[in-house]
Design a protein around this motif. Structure first.
Motif, PDB file in Angstrom:
ATOM      1  N   ALA A 892       0.842  -1.211   0.000  1.00 48.93           N
ATOM      2  CA  ALA A 892       0.000   0.000   0.000  1.00 48.93           C
ATOM      3  C   ALA A 892       0.870   1.251   0.000  1.00 48.93           C
ATOM      4  O   ALA A 892       0.594   2.230  -0.706  1.00 48.93           O
ATOM      5  CB  ALA A 892      -0.909  -0.017   1.221  1.00 48.93           C
ATOM      6  N   ASP A 895       2.440   1.522  -3.497  1.00 53.53           N
ATOM      7  CA  ASP A 895       1.491   1.907  -4.545  1.00 53.53           C
ATOM      8  C   ASP A 895       1.073   3.374  -4.445  1.00 53.53           C
ATOM      9  O   ASP A 895       0.676   3.985  -5.435  1.00 53.53           O
ATOM     10  CB  ASP A 895       0.229   1.036  -4.471  1.00 53.53           C
ATOM     11  CG  ASP A 895       0.551  -0.387  -4.881  1.00 53.53           C
ATOM     12  OD1 ASP A 895       1.590  -0.575  -5.532  1.00 53.53           O
ATOM     13  OD2 ASP A 895      -0.231  -1.298  -4.540  1.00 53.53           O
ATOM     14  N   ALA A 896       1.173   3.941  -3.214  1.00 58.72           N
ATOM     15  CA  ALA A 896       0.694   5.316  -3.006  1.00 58.72           C
ATOM     16  C   ALA A 896       1.435   6.321  -3.880  1.00 58.72           C
ATOM     17  O   ALA A 896       0.851   7.246  -4.441  1.00 58.72           O
ATOM     18  CB  ALA A 896       0.846   5.694  -1.531  1.00 58.72           C
ATOM     19  N   GLY A 972     -10.281  -2.197   3.046  1.00 63.93           N
ATOM     20  CA  GLY A 972     -11.323  -1.454   2.319  1.00 63.93           C
ATOM     21  C   GLY A 972     -11.150  -1.575   0.814  1.00 63.93           C
ATOM     22  O   GLY A 972     -10.126  -2.050   0.305  1.00 63.93           O
ATOM     23  N   GLU A 973     -12.179  -1.129   0.084  1.00 62.88           N
ATOM     24  CA  GLU A 973     -12.210  -1.272  -1.374  1.00 62.88           C
ATOM     25  C   GLU A 973     -11.061  -0.517  -2.052  1.00 62.88           C
ATOM     26  O   GLU A 973     -10.523  -0.958  -3.048  1.00 62.88           O
ATOM     27  CB  GLU A 973     -13.543  -0.750  -1.926  1.00 62.88           C
ATOM     28  CG  GLU A 973     -14.759  -1.556  -1.527  1.00 62.88           C
ATOM     29  CD  GLU A 973     -14.905  -2.824  -2.356  1.00 62.88           C
ATOM     30  OE1 GLU A 973     -14.138  -2.979  -3.319  1.00 62.88           O
ATOM     31  OE2 GLU A 973     -15.777  -3.643  -2.026  1.00 62.88           O
ATOM     32  N   GLU A 974     -10.694   0.660  -1.528  1.00 66.10           N
ATOM     33  CA  GLU A 974      -9.685   1.490  -2.189  1.00 66.10           C
ATOM     34  C   GLU A 974      -8.312   0.819  -2.164  1.00 66.10           C
ATOM     35  O   GLU A 974      -7.583   0.807  -3.160  1.00 66.10           O
ATOM     36  CB  GLU A 974      -9.587   2.871  -1.512  1.00 66.10           C
ATOM     37  CG  GLU A 974     -10.843   3.712  -1.575  1.00 66.10           C
ATOM     38  CD  GLU A 974     -11.876   3.291  -0.514  1.00 66.10           C
ATOM     39  OE1 GLU A 974     -11.481   2.563   0.437  1.00 66.10           O
ATOM     40  OE2 GLU A 974     -13.058   3.665  -0.661  1.00 66.10           O
ATOM     41  N   ALA A 975      -7.959   0.273  -1.006  1.00 58.67           N
ATOM     42  CA  ALA A 975      -6.612  -0.319  -0.863  1.00 58.67           C
ATOM     43  C   ALA A 975      -6.549  -1.752  -1.359  1.00 58.67           C
ATOM     44  O   ALA A 975      -5.472  -2.344  -1.427  1.00 58.67           O
ATOM     45  CB  ALA A 975      -6.189  -0.269   0.614  1.00 58.67           C
ATOM     46  N   SER A 977      -6.222  -4.946  -3.573  1.00 63.03           N
ATOM     47  CA  SER A 977      -5.632  -5.337  -4.864  1.00 63.03           C
ATOM     48  C   SER A 977      -6.040  -6.776  -5.158  1.00 63.03           C
ATOM     49  O   SER A 977      -5.621  -7.707  -4.456  1.00 63.03           O
ATOM     50  CB  SER A 977      -4.102  -5.224  -4.801  1.00 63.03           C
ATOM     51  OG  SER A 977      -3.517  -5.927  -5.877  1.00 63.03           O
TER      52      SER A 977
END
Length: 1322
Positions: A892, A895-896, A972-975, A977
């Motif tokens: 995470a 990827d940020a 959560g959905e955002e993080a 993969s």
């Protein structure tokens, strides 16, 4: 007394008066005097038969005194003959006379004599069995008698005989008289029941007999089997020897554990008796083919249950008879593969393991037969060889498209075919070691197959040859002429075969000058072969010789372990002149190999790939090899230091007409040169002093270093335009320019890679040198991006990235330096490399490529010449870095700050780890523990347990990846993969195989997976498929997953709704992972698992069928066999689960098709179960279980009606789909596709209906046999070619009524509502 005898003889020879006088004389003699007279005469051996004849002549049958006198003579002569006091000839004459006169005896006398025999046998007084020859004649005469007094009543003679035989077989026999009694029964007319009774008695006596007496008894029993009971005789003999073998093995095992030798039966004696018995049986089968047919039929019917080392030896001996040969080998092939399949099925299912004990291994029995054959079983050895080759030929690796092997090489055999092939090799190897006469034949057949099977892989035969060479090299030298003949064919064989063959026979070359000379002669001829493969074979052969004939003074490389050393052979014919001869020999070969530098690219490539390995094993050749490489490199090196580029690419290609092809693999030449140079530098550093030769070498080294430095400097300066490879260049394979550019690009990229490796290794952490490395990489990366763009635009995206030239050792070092090197002195220089995200990603992707190559081929790149041990070590190092990088740098965070579409380093690490774990499980299954120990994770809260077993070590890493997956799902959905989650699930699936299924760690993982599936609500189809697959694979080793399947089916029904739209399905969710989006994919997985559960049930029913007659006893009405109970419960749960699915509104297509197929399969299995119970009832073995009735009720009243509703739903759904397709797109293609779709679905429907009706047919049959009405639960079928749709009919009638304005027909309305009411019943 002598006068009395002579008088009686003279009177008997006279006419009527003499006979009357003889009668009077005999009447005056008391019985005891008469018997004394007979005894004395018989002991003297003269006139005994004449005297008895005279007595018989003077004893009229019609006269009661005469009849009793005759009986008295019989009663006296029988024990007299058994006493052993008489001469053999006298006994034979007396018995012969008594047999002739037996027909004159009355029924009473015959009964008395028969009882006398029975009593004597019971008392054990039939020691020598001479008088037993008379017993069959008495019994035959007795059977012909109309009536015999028995107790207070009478019996027919035949019944009385039956009573006597019954009494005789129920009594105790003296073991010494068993053979005589068996011989005697051959002449007695016996009914089938009597014969069975006698045979069973004789077989029971086997255990009381001395071992040495078994073969003659078997011989007599086989002769007796001519009357019948052949199967009983053969089964009895086989079972006896099976028990003896097991007893002997148990004694041996106890002896090993207690360190005491316990041996009631000497092994060699038992084996010799078994061998003699086999010969007797085979001889009997040759004479009586009915016996042979019965034997083959018996072993086939028992489905391998009769198999044991003895019966296998017997089968192999019978196979020498031509008419049985094919049947025997086909049966053994089938039994072996079936046994392996059964073992695998049982190992993969905890449900089956708990239910049935593991079956005895046929492969162990066959190997035991090979061991036993050493005790003079010559009649078995030939068939053993034949069986070995049949197994290897039938189950060896098969050729795929273009002659490639379809199976990936693995360290262990896994599939039943691979296991059967390996068994064939073991049989041949053990036979070769034990039996001298067949060695020549085995070797000849192996070599013949290597030569003739050019179209299919022969790796299994090469492995066998290698094992033979290692196990018995000196024995093999006796057949060296056969090996020499094979050498003559080398130039015509595929390269892989040549390499394998030469590697296998390499130990022989060290001990046989003639063999080595023959090979060199063949290789020299092959060097000038017109065929490319022939020349490549020559290069492969010469390189092998260079590796293994070491020159004196060569350094001993730690990794160059040879399969066989001269000490194993006890003699080395080169020992006296090894140094001088080998050096001259090797230099001569090198001179020959230099000629190859002017040949095709493939030949040169082989040379470059082999030189580095030769140098490491034979370091004294360094000077010659380095000189050769340097002179070759100079051909393509631009000497002018100011000219760019520094290499002549034009010289590396050649053209023929419109075609352009590679002539010189320059990158490989440079790679080979660099590896050899680096090895020489590292090898010379520890050595002190310097000789003239070493000075020469150092001169070459200095020159090479200068060349490489110049190439590096100028390659950094060179732009892509200098190579004519800028963005505007064409890379199409359709044109010669495009092909030329593609070749140039591959060469330039290879050169960049080689220079990156060389400069990194020689940099010694110099910042400026690392900047050069980074510059080289940027050039490489730029060119690779251009290539990727061009190939992406073209029509053929299959043009993948060329294989990397970086060595595995360097990849390991670079990964460690980039990610784990925390030394303060290195930090500044490494920061140069670490600043490039592309370099980090590239390094991990190259590691991934290396591991992938290892997984697919089983070895590292040949250019590196690594031994399996070093490859494994580097693999461990790479894995350690990948694990550390993934667990310490959260994806995470990475990827940020990333904007590109390329996969992140963490994701690449994860892909690499998946490949690594897969590779280790395939290629290094025995070294898993050491592999896991080598992966050090620092900075973790919980430490890895030291000195732990593999399960505990694997559990530690399982927890790491479980934590990573949990973090993914809870972020959560955002993080989230999807790709990373899928990879984590795949890795967990692989690691779970390392956990012992009975361990608490495994149970913990099952619980965790179940919990995750119940709580995860991500609507990601790939993730849900991965998690559910993991759940099933774990659960099946923990306990049966059928209850799990039922819950999943309820969830699918709840999510997708009912096929009746008016019905509201109760909302329930056992597993949150099942959503409306993932339900279809889940359905396919569930149905696949249902199929596997059906396989297990079907296998259990087949097992019970084969054991029906052998093991099942009459059980009480309230009891049920545990296997039958388990089968019924499994089917009940599966039927309930399918009942949920069949009511579900599944999407048309794959889901509906799969469900229809599984429903058909379910009814087939139910039919098989009903057939089994029909057999049980036919044999009158117990009542019909209540659970079976419940199962029939469940299938009949619940599942079958829903099946017909589902069929209606599918057909109407497919029709709508077809209509929509036609409306939307009127093209012929779409119409054809829609038609094909409908056709596909309708194919499964008739099969399902047929299977339902077959099930009902056999239910009717079982109902009749069991007197239980099972059909009360079944309803009539409604699905036919025509069908009255009630709803449509109602609508039509209402329309008609409105037109005619008539009253509504109430009965029709009630009928139309009836199905709705019935449908609502859940």
């Amino acid at each position: 007394m002598k006068v009395a005898v002579e008088e009686m003889l003279s009177l008997s020879e006279g006419d009527g008066d003499g006979v009357e006088e003889l009668q009077q004389h005999l009447a005056s003699l008391p019985d005891d005097q008469l018997t004394t007279l007979i005894t004395n005469t018989a002991l003297k051996g003269k006139n005994a038969t004449a005297l008895i004849k005279a007595i018989f002549r003077g004893s009229a049958v019609s006269d009661s005194d005469g009849a009793s006198r005759r009986l008295c003579v019989y009663k006296h002569c029988i024990p007299l003959c058994e006493s052993g006091d008489l001469q053999t000839e006298v006994v034979s004459d007396i018995i012969g006379l008594l047999m002739l006169e037996t027909h004159t005896l009355g029924g009473h006398a015959l009964a008395v004599l028969a009882s006398l025999f029975v009593d004597a046998i019971k008392a054990g007084e039939m020691g020598n069995g001479k008088s037993l020859e008379l017993f069959p004649t008495i019994l035959t005469a007795l059977a012909a008698t109309e009536s015999v007094a028995y107790g207070r009543g009478e019996l027919s003679g035949d019944e009385y005989k039956k009573q006597l035989i019954n009494s005789l077989c129920s009594s105790r026999w003296d073991p010494q008289s068993v053979i005589h009694l068996t011989t005697m029964f051959r002449d007695v007319p016996l009914s089938p029941e009597e014969l069975q009774f006698v045979t069973e008695k004789v077989l029971r006596m086997f255990l009381k007999m001395d071992l040495q007496e078994i073969p003659p008894l078997v011989y007599q029993l086989l002769l007796l089997s001519a009357k019948g009971c052949k199967k009983l005789v053969l089964d009895g003999i086989i079972n006896y020897f099976r028990e003896q073998d097991m007893h002997q093995k148990d004694e041996q095992r106890k002896g090993e554990t207690m360190d005491v030798e316990i041996q009631t039966i000497p092994q060699d004696q038992l084996r010799h008796v078994e061998g003699t018995t086999i010969l007797h049986i085979v001889f009997a089968i040759r004479l009586d083919h009915e016996l042979g047919k019965e034997f083959i039929k018996s072993v086939k019917v028992c489905q391998g249950q009769l198999l044991c080392p003895f019966s296998i030896a017997l089968l192999l001996s019978v196979a020498r008879i031509q008419r049985y040969e094919e049947q025997v080998f086909e049966f053994l092939k089938g039994a072996i593969t079936k046994n392996f399949k059964d073992e695998q099925l049982q190992q993969a299912s905890r449900f089956l393991q708990d239910l049935l004990p593991s079956s005895s291994s046929v492969s162990h029995m066959i190997l035991d037969t090979v061991k036993n054959s050493v005790f003079g079983w010559d009649h078995v050895t030939q068939s053993l060889v034949q069986l070995g080759f049949i197994l290897m030929d039938s189950f060896g690796p098969k050729a795929g498209p273009f002659g490639k092997t379809t199976e990936a090489p693995t360290a262990t055999a896994k599939t039943p075919s691979q296991l059967a092939c390996r068994l064939g090799g073991q049989v041949l190897l053990e036979s070769f070691k034990m039996h001298e006469p067949i060695r020549g034949e085995i070797l000849e057949q192996v070599l013949n197959r290597l030569v003739t099977k050019t179209a299919s892989p022969v790796t299994h035969f090469i492995e066998l040859l290698s094992n033979i060479v290692v196990s018995a090299p000196m024995i093999l030298l006796e057949s060296s002429s056969k090996v020499t003949e094979t050498f003559d064919q080398l130039s015509f064989l595929p390269l892989s075969t040549v390499q394998g063959l030469l590697k296998a026979v390499q130990p022989l070359l060290k001990v046989s000058m003639s063999l080595k000379d023959a090979l060199i002669l063949v290789l020299r001829k092959a060097m000038f072969s017109s065929q490319l493969d022939g020349r490549k074979s020559a290069v492969a052969g010469f390189l092998l010789l260079l590796k293994n004939f070491r020159v004196l003074g060569s350094l001993a490389p730690s990794q160059a372990s040879q399969t066989l050393t001269s000490s194993q052979v006890q003699a080395d014919v080169h020992s006296r002149y090894n140094a001088a001869t080998n050096e001259a020999f090797c230099l001569e070969i090198l001179r020959g190999l230099r000629r190859c530098l002017g040949q095709q690219a493939d030949v040169r490539l082989m040379l470059y790939e082999g030189f580095h390995d030769v140098l490491r094993r034979n370091s004294q050749l360094a000077s010659s090899i380095m000189q050769t490489l340097l002179s070759q490199l100079k051909r393509y090196y631009e000497l002018e230091q100011d000219l760019l580029p520094p290499v002549k690419l034009e010289s590396c290609i050649s053209a023929q007409g419109d075609q352009v092809f590679l002539q010189e693999p320059l990158a490989h030449l440079l790679s080979c040169t660099v590896h050899c140079l680096l090895w020489c530098q590292s090898a010379r550093e520890p050595a002190g002093g310097a000789s003239d030769d070493e000075d020469d070498e150092e001169g070459f080294q200095d020159e090479l270093c200068a060349v490489l430095e110049s190439i590096t400097r100028r390659m950094i300066k060179s732009e892509l335009e200098d190579f004519e490879l800028d963005k505007s260049a064409e890379f199409s394979v359709a044109s010669s320019v495009g092909v030329k550019n593609s070749i140039y690009a591959v060469l330039v990229m290879g050169i960049y890679e080689v220079l990156i490796e060389y400069n990194f290794i020689t940099a010694n952490y110099s910042k400026s040198r690392f900047q050069d490395v980074l510059e080289l990489f940027h050039r490489y990366y730029k060119l690779s991006e251009i290539l990727r763009e061009k190939s992406g635009k073209g029509r053929s995206p299959s043009s993948k990235t060329p294989r990397t030239l970086l060595s595995m050792q360097f990849v390991s070092s670079l990964l460690t330096a980039l990610f784990r090197d925390s030394a303060q002195s290195h930090e500044e220089s490494l920061s140069v490399l670490r600043s490039s995200e592309e370099l980090l990603r590239y390094t991990v992707s190259v590691a991934l490529q290396k591991v992938q190559h290892l997984e697919e081929t089983g070895h590292a790149d040949s250019l590196e010449g690594l031994s399996p041990d070093k490859t494994f070590r580097y693999l461990c190092d790479i894995t350690s870095v990948l694990v550390w990088r993934y667990t310490n740098v959260p994806s995470a965070v990475e990827d940020a700050g990333k904007k590109e579409k390329n996969p992140s380093v963490s994701l690449l690490c994860l892909e690499g780890l998946l490949r690594v774990f897969s590779t280790v499980l395939q290629q290094y299954p025995t070294r898993v523990a050491s592999f896991l120990s080598s992966l050090h994770l620092s900075g973790e809260e919980e430490g890895e347990p030291e000195n732990a077993n593999p399960t505990e070590k694997a559990a530690f890493y399982v927890r790491q990846f479980q934590r990573a997956l949990f973090n993914q799902l809870s972020g959560g959905e955002e993080a989230f993969s999807s790709r990373e989650a899928q990879l984590l699930v795949s890795i967990l699936s692989l690691l779970s195989r390392l956990l012992e299924p009975t361990s608490p760690q495994f149970v913990q993982m099952v619980t965790w997976t179940v919990k995750l599936c119940k709580e995860t609500s991500f609507e990601d189809i790939s993730l849900s498929k991965g998690l559910l697959s993991l759940l099933f694979s774990l659960h099946v080793l923990h306990k049966s997953p059928v209850s799990l399947l039922w819950e999943l089916c309820q969830d699918i029904h709840s999510q997708l709704g009912d096929i009746d739209k008016d019905m509201e399905v109760e909302k329930q969710s056992h597993f949150a992972i099942v959503s409306r989006k993932t339900a279809a994919a889940t359905t396919l997985l569930v149905l696949s698992q249902v199929g596997k559960a059906m396989d297990e049930v079907e296998w259990l029913i087949a097992k019970k069928k084969s054991q029906l007659t052998a093991e099942r006893t009459n059980t009480g009405a309230g009891q049920q066999d545990p296997v039958e109970k388990a089968v019924t419960l499994q089917l009940g749960t599966l039927v309930t689960a399918l009942n949920e699915l069949v009511q579900t509104a599944l999407p048309p297509g794959a889901c509906s098709d799969s469900l229809l197929r599984e429903l058909s399969r379910t009814y087939t299995v139910l039919t098989t179960l009903i057939k089994y119970y029909i057999q049980v009832r036919a044999a009158h073995l117990g009542q019909l279980p209540a659970r079976l009735e419940k199962l029939v009720k469940l299938s009949g009243s619940h599942l079958t009606p829903q099946c017909y509703n589902f069929i209606t739903h599918v057909q109407s759904g497919e029709a709508i789909v077809g209509a929509n397709e036609k409306r939307k797109k009127s093209t012929e293609e779409n119409t054809a596709a829609a038609s094909a779709k409908v056709l596909r679905a309708t194919k499964a429907i008739p099969t399902l209906i047929f299977n339902i009706e077959q099930y009902e047919k056999f239910l009717i049959l079982l109902s009749k046999k069991s007197k239980v009405n099972l059909m009360q639960y079944m309803k009539l079928s409604t699905s036919r070619d025509f069908r009255i749709n009630a709803a449509t009919l109602e609508a039509a009638l209402q329309e008609q009524q409105q037109d005619s304005q008539q009253m509504e027909d109430t009965p029709v309305s009630e009928e139309t509502q009836a199905p709705k009411k019935k449908r609502r019943k859940q």
